[in-house]
Design a protein around this motif. Structure first.
Motif, mmCIF file in Angstrom:
data_model
loop_
_atom_site.group_PDB
_atom_site.id
_atom_site.type_symbol
_atom_site.label_atom_id
_atom_site.label_comp_id
_atom_site.label_asym_id
_atom_site.label_seq_id
_atom_site.Cartn_x
_atom_site.Cartn_y
_atom_site.Cartn_z
ATOM 1 N N ASP A 65 36.055 64.332 26.841
ATOM 2 C CA ASP A 65 34.735 64.953 26.964
ATOM 3 C C ASP A 65 34.839 66.463 27.177
ATOM 4 O O ASP A 65 33.947 67.222 26.758
ATOM 5 C CB ASP A 65 33.963 64.324 28.128
ATOM 6 C CG ASP A 65 33.552 62.888 27.846
ATOM 7 O OD1 ASP A 65 33.638 62.465 26.678
ATOM 8 O OD2 ASP A 65 33.157 62.185 28.804
ATOM 9 N N ALA A 66 35.926 66.900 27.824
ATOM 10 C CA ALA A 66 36.106 68.327 28.092
ATOM 11 C C ALA A 66 36.723 69.064 26.908
ATOM 12 O O ALA A 66 36.812 70.295 26.918
ATOM 13 C CB ALA A 66 36.985 68.515 29.325
ATOM 14 N N GLY A 67 37.157 68.304 25.883
ATOM 15 C CA GLY A 67 37.811 68.929 24.737
ATOM 16 C C GLY A 67 39.170 69.494 25.078
ATOM 17 O O GLY A 67 39.603 70.510 24.519
ATOM 18 N N ALA A 68 39.891 68.847 25.996
ATOM 19 C CA ALA A 68 41.206 69.343 26.420
ATOM 20 C C ALA A 68 42.195 69.329 25.257
ATOM 21 O O ALA A 68 42.123 68.473 24.366
ATOM 22 C CB ALA A 68 41.740 68.501 27.572
ATOM 23 N N ASP A 69 43.119 70.276 25.276
ATOM 24 C CA ASP A 69 44.158 70.375 24.246
ATOM 25 C C ASP A 69 45.436 69.650 24.643
ATOM 26 O O ASP A 69 46.291 69.390 23.793
ATOM 27 C CB ASP A 69 44.494 71.842 23.971
ATOM 28 C CG ASP A 69 43.309 72.605 23.433
ATOM 29 O OD1 ASP A 69 42.777 72.192 22.396
ATOM 30 O OD2 ASP A 69 42.915 73.614 24.043
ATOM 31 N N LEU A 70 45.582 69.364 25.945
ATOM 32 C CA LEU A 70 46.810 68.758 26.443
ATOM 33 C C LEU A 70 46.469 67.966 27.706
ATOM 34 O O LEU A 70 45.651 68.410 28.520
ATOM 35 C CB LEU A 70 47.839 69.846 26.771
ATOM 36 C CG LEU A 70 49.296 69.433 26.973
ATOM 37 C CD1 LEU A 70 49.875 68.821 25.693
ATOM 38 C CD2 LEU A 70 50.136 70.643 27.383
ATOM 39 N N PHE A 71 47.092 66.795 27.863
ATOM 40 C CA PHE A 71 46.832 65.924 29.013
ATOM 41 C C PHE A 71 48.167 65.567 29.655
ATOM 42 O O PHE A 71 49.065 65.068 28.975
ATOM 43 C CB PHE A 71 46.109 64.664 28.546
ATOM 44 C CG PHE A 71 45.754 63.690 29.644
ATOM 45 C CD1 PHE A 71 44.554 63.794 30.328
ATOM 46 C CD2 PHE A 71 46.616 62.646 29.978
ATOM 47 C CE1 PHE A 71 44.213 62.875 31.329
ATOM 48 C CE2 PHE A 71 46.284 61.729 30.962
ATOM 49 C CZ PHE A 71 45.080 61.846 31.649
ATOM 50 N N ILE A 72 48.295 65.819 30.956
ATOM 51 C CA ILE A 72 49.524 65.489 31.665
ATOM 52 C C ILE A 72 49.171 64.713 32.924
ATOM 53 O O ILE A 72 48.501 65.227 33.819
ATOM 54 C CB ILE A 72 50.364 66.747 31.973
ATOM 55 C CG1 ILE A 72 51.616 66.386 32.778
ATOM 56 C CG2 ILE A 72 49.546 67.832 32.663
ATOM 57 C CD1 ILE A 72 52.614 67.534 32.874
ATOM 58 N N SER A 73 49.588 63.458 32.956
ATOM 59 C CA SER A 73 49.348 62.581 34.101
ATOM 60 C C SER A 73 50.608 62.577 34.964
ATOM 61 O O SER A 73 51.707 62.316 34.464
ATOM 62 C CB SER A 73 49.018 61.162 33.616
ATOM 63 O OG SER A 73 48.594 60.352 34.689
ATOM 64 N N ILE A 74 50.460 62.866 36.255
ATOM 65 C CA ILE A 74 51.606 63.102 37.137
ATOM 66 C C ILE A 74 51.730 61.966 38.150
ATOM 67 O O ILE A 74 50.769 61.632 38.853
ATOM 68 C CB ILE A 74 51.465 64.464 37.836
ATOM 69 C CG1 ILE A 74 51.406 65.574 36.772
ATOM 70 C CG2 ILE A 74 52.618 64.708 38.802
ATOM 71 C CD1 ILE A 74 51.206 66.961 37.332
ATOM 72 N N HIS A 75 52.940 61.385 38.219
ATOM 73 C CA HIS A 75 53.191 60.221 39.058
ATOM 74 C C HIS A 75 54.549 60.334 39.751
ATOM 75 O O HIS A 75 55.345 61.226 39.450
ATOM 76 C CB HIS A 75 53.170 58.946 38.201
ATOM 77 C CG HIS A 75 51.827 58.619 37.641
ATOM 78 N ND1 HIS A 75 51.051 57.594 38.113
ATOM 79 C CD2 HIS A 75 51.111 59.208 36.646
ATOM 80 C CE1 HIS A 75 49.915 57.547 37.436
ATOM 81 N NE2 HIS A 75 49.922 58.526 36.531
ATOM 82 N N MET A 181 44.236 63.842 22.390
ATOM 83 C CA MET A 181 45.063 65.049 22.354
ATOM 84 C C MET A 181 46.479 64.647 22.748
ATOM 85 O O MET A 181 46.685 63.553 23.278
ATOM 86 C CB MET A 181 44.509 66.122 23.316
ATOM 87 C CG MET A 181 44.705 65.853 24.802
ATOM 88 S SD MET A 181 43.687 64.533 25.499
ATOM 89 C CE MET A 181 42.036 65.154 25.188
ATOM 90 N N PRO A 182 47.483 65.495 22.491
ATOM 91 C CA PRO A 182 48.836 65.191 22.972
ATOM 92 C C PRO A 182 48.821 64.920 24.472
ATOM 93 O O PRO A 182 48.213 65.671 25.236
ATOM 94 C CB PRO A 182 49.623 66.461 22.626
ATOM 95 C CG PRO A 182 48.899 67.032 21.451
ATOM 96 C CD PRO A 182 47.444 66.749 21.717
ATOM 97 N N SER A 183 49.479 63.830 24.885
ATOM 98 C CA SER A 183 49.375 63.362 26.261
ATOM 99 C C SER A 183 50.692 62.762 26.722
ATOM 100 O O SER A 183 51.380 62.086 25.942
ATOM 101 C CB SER A 183 48.285 62.288 26.386
ATOM 102 O OG SER A 183 47.071 62.722 25.822
ATOM 103 N N VAL A 184 51.022 62.964 27.989
ATOM 104 C CA VAL A 184 52.232 62.381 28.564
ATOM 105 C C VAL A 184 51.950 61.911 29.988
ATOM 106 O O VAL A 184 51.011 62.377 30.639
ATOM 107 C CB VAL A 184 53.409 63.390 28.606
ATOM 108 C CG1 VAL A 184 53.768 63.879 27.215
ATOM 109 C CG2 VAL A 184 53.090 64.563 29.526
ATOM 110 N N LEU A 185 52.762 60.980 30.450
ATOM 111 C CA LEU A 185 52.784 60.578 31.857
ATOM 112 C C LEU A 185 54.165 60.932 32.392
ATOM 113 O O LEU A 185 55.172 60.474 31.849
ATOM 114 C CB LEU A 185 52.502 59.088 32.005
ATOM 115 C CG LEU A 185 52.380 58.539 33.435
ATOM 116 C CD1 LEU A 185 51.468 57.310 33.478
ATOM 117 C CD2 LEU A 185 53.739 58.179 34.041
ATOM 118 N N VAL A 186 54.210 61.751 33.442
ATOM 119 C CA VAL A 186 55.477 62.196 34.019
ATOM 120 C C VAL A 186 55.736 61.473 35.335
ATOM 121 O O VAL A 186 54.908 61.501 36.238
ATOM 122 C CB VAL A 186 55.464 63.723 34.293
ATOM 123 C CG1 VAL A 186 56.828 64.184 34.793
ATOM 124 C CG2 VAL A 186 55.069 64.488 33.038
#
Length: 337
Positions: A65-75, A181-186
């Protein structure tokens, strides 16, 4: 979009007085502050900035919804016994290996606390291995860009932190399920491991981790924007690696020399003759693909292909635009050469 995992009544991994939800929120805020300071043209968004619970499906939707270019989920990672040391980066895709699936099932298991989760996640059941077989068959449009970013995170993590890196892997993780968008979980490290825990819970260690994540984001940004410099966490810059250069509209030509179901050492018989050209490793649909060289025009790539085929007759040209593989014909229509 920075996504601090867990929150509220979902603490994630717990070890003594330490909770995953608190560690990742602190690291996320440190990362956001570094981006705002060193990359002022980047807008930083968070899925949460306080100790609140947000459904996994909502986190990705917030980014969309925010139109983000990159998503990084931190764990932070956890195991019940014999805790190893190390960081892992997960990209949405087909899983390989029982240990990897264990990590994924733990991250996905929080959905059982959500109302009507079977309908929300289209019948997916986090403790049913058959669900993962179906789930892993779904196509993810940004897989290659995501894996590129994941490998950058591992490279900078290795340079900036004492925590070892355990690789970037494809896994069917729900928080990345529908991100556009390109996305990762770290997984920053293993909280039950004495070595990792000292770093994960100390202010200086969290600074090192945030710096590593920032530098990876900065390198990724430089690549997709075709910039020749990478901004580092201290405000300095370094030249982008030779493999990051690209031509018109972010197009790069390389020569693929082989693919394998296992990782190959660069001194192997197939790759060793081409070491001086620079070797790029890609993981696509469970295969490791190896390219050499980096050219900005088709004419340069054609000459390179001729050179490479002296050692590897079946080598062939591949093309990429902003890290995503495209047909060579499409690349030629863009570069015009």
């Amino acid at each position: 979009m920075i996504d601090p995992g867990h929150g509220g009544n979902k603490p994630g991994c717990v070890y003594g007085q330490y909770k995953e939800k608190d560690i990742v929120l602190t690291v996320s805020k440190k990362l956001g502050a570094l981006i705002e300071k060193n990359l002022p043209d980047v807008k930083v968004l968070y899925t949460r900035t306080t100790d609140v619970d947000i459904d996994l499906a909502v986190r990705g939707k917030m980014a969309n919804d925010a139109g983000a270019d990159l998503f990084i989920s931190i764990h932070v990672d956890a195991v019940e016994k014999n805790a190893p040391s190390g960081s892992v980066v997960l990209v949405m895709g087909e899983s390989h290996g029982e240990r990897n699936l264990d990590v994924t099932m733990r991250e996905n298991s929080v959905i059982v606390y959500e109302d009507d989760y079977t309908a929300k996640y289209e019948g997916f059941t986090p403790d049913d291995p058959e669900s993962y077989i179906i789930f892993s068959l779904m196509q993810y449009a940004h897989q290659e860009q995501s894996m590129l970013f994941a490998n950058m995170i591992q490279d900078h993590y290795k340079k900036s932190t004492p925590i070892p890196v355990l690789g970037a892997r494809n896994q069917p993780v729900l928080v990345l399920w529908r991100t556009a968008m390109p996305s990762v979980l770290v997984e920053l490290g293993f909280l039950p491991n004495d070595h990792d825990r000292k770093i994960l819970t100390s202010d200086s260690g969290q600074d090192q981790i945030a710096a590593a994540l920032f530098n990876a984001i900065s390198e990724y940004k430089s690549k997709v924007e075709n910039r020749s410099q990478i901004v580092l966490v201290d405000g300095g810059t370094v030249p982008a690696p030779s493999g990051v250069s690209s031509g018109a509209a972010g197009v790069v030509y390389r020569i693929q020399v082989c693919s394998s179901q296992r990782k190959l050492g660069h001194n192997g018989s197939v790759l060793k003759p081409h070491k001086d050209l620079g070797i790029t490793e890609r993981e696509v649909d469970g295969l490791y693909k190896y390219d050499v060289g980096s050219c900005s025009t088709y004419a340069e790539a054609a000459k390179l292909q001729e050179q490479v085929r002296k050692h590897t007759p079946d080598a062939f040209m591949v093309a990429f635009r902003n890290g995503v593989q495209i047909p060579v014909s499409e690349a030629r229509s863009i570069t015009g050469k």
